[in-house]
Design an enzyme around this catalytic site. Sequence first.
Site: not given
Length: 617
Positions: A373, A481
Amino acid sequence: MFPRVILNGTMIKKSQQKKIISPCNYKERFFVLDTQELKYSECRPGKKPVIKGCIRLCSIKCVEIVFTDLPIPCSFKYPFQVFHDNHFLYIFAPDNDCRLRWVQALKEETKNNTLVEKYHPQFWMGGKWRCCHLSNKLAKGCHAYDPLGYASKKPLPGIPDAEAELHGALQKTVIALQNYTPLTNKELALQKDKVYTLVDTFQADWWKVQDEMGNTGLVPSTHVIENSGNNFERFEWYSKNMTREEAEDILIKEAKEGAFMVRNSRQTGVYTVSVFTKASSSNGEKHPGVKHYQIRQPKTGEPTFYLAEKYLFHSIPELIHYHQHNAAGLITRLRHPVTQAGGCSQAIAGLSQDEWEVDPEELDFGLEVGRGQFGLVLQGRWREKKVALKIIKQECMSNEEFKEEARIMMRLCHSKLVQLYGVCTQRSPMCLVLEFMDNGCLSDYLRNKKGALSQNAMLEMCLDVSEGMAYLEMSNFIHRDLAARNCLVSNEYVVKLSDFGMTRYVLDDQYTSSLCSKFPVKWSAPEVIRYCKFSSKSDIWSFGVLMWEVYTEGRIPYENRTNAEVVESLNAGMRLLKPKLAPESVYMLMEWCWKEKPVDRPSFALLLHELSSLSYL
Ligand code: ADP
């Protein structure tokens, strides 16, 4: 003759695991030592104490302090051992003085027994002794046992005289902020929260300290903090005589999110943290402002402190250190210490700009190995080393913030973390220079190896991740995460954590808001989905999901369900089902990670302990 009570008090006891399958747990017990026995009982409010165990003093063969390089998975951090009838009882005292009192009294009462000649100074864990690595629990010890002395070799306090008092006053001590494993024999191991005597500070980065066994060695000065009572002058965040109004002036002028200082409050003996935020809210409108938080002491005179929520610390420097990494109830993390004269200090992470800035001339860019990302990941070379170069797309990350954090991340150094070697900010786009991991990300690796992974290999993967996470937990660093896609596999098949803490710098709302499509709902704890409340306990929830990914060989959790459906089933108390390959004992650990209430979930230190016990069954 009736036995005479010598000592009593509350401590934590680890289960003795007399049988290989007996559970490992830590329980608070009320201990009583008398002239014949050491007894412990369970005390519940309003109920009669129930005796849970009793050791005859004549069966005791050794009593000694336990030294450890591992995080201690319970709230009392000072362990000692009682070896009796071929069993090892580990007891954890709340502080070192209490531990010494018990060890001293027990030694005194057992000095005429048939004692061991040698003992094991570290824990028996996961099927071996951590000191000598022998795998027979009853193997002869590796250290001479001194039935009269104390492992700490700390002399008993004498009658104070003027000279001794003066000497004591001059002897400075430091507290370890985190564990440190020595890399050379000149260095000394540090154990978080332990106190060491400061011997020398002749080098700014390496201080010489002495542990309670009398060993001396060098430690990174960034890993310790002076135990200076209420003398905080050396800290850049301390502005002793600043008034509330002056602090507001300076912080507003600074206008940096999280700029802060600690100052004496008007009330004597009380300290206030003043912090600037761009998003302070009044009447529903957001505007910049300064918030003031008093540092609280639950019991006056006792050395425990807290700020916003009830996270207790032994000293104010430790409290500040924690909130530099975690907002934990404050309006913002304490990001930039502001000095008395104003101006943000650059020394937060203890690294100078030069140490983390990589010269673009030294980098060779190679082939693309992946895309994430934040942008492209290339293979590359830096100073003769194969490295991964993560090129950060400018629109993806807030650079200024990230540069700050990169310095903190560089200090996190552990064999189960993908090492960040440095950042190259002198070219655009900016790039991160990372340890290269030959076998790519864990989720792909699991899918590629489908059907070929042994039980041992799967357990090892979970152990690797929990070891890295126990280190982050101990360093007060929240991953935010954790998932198989954010772990990487080395050429030696070691699984390491990557991307820790990075979500805080993502500028894509789709990723950061729990209501949006890219938010990792399937890995998130209920309190994160509901109120974005991240903690090590929310990392634990994600770790349970990661274990599930490992034992399903890389399947997507809740495969055919939308995020909204997942939230609904979690709210109804449903959880991921047991993967076919997961033994019951492993699934029990996953379920423990998915307890609704964060406090009911284990810490990583405890989970690591449980997983290592499984690996020897
Ligand atoms: P992002 O954090 O931008 O989403 P990732 O860290 O997931 O990106 O990286 C994308 C891919 O690049 C990974 O799936 C992996 O294959 C590869 N990769 C990332 N970091 C490394 C590394 N340190 N060594 C080798 N390959 C890597």
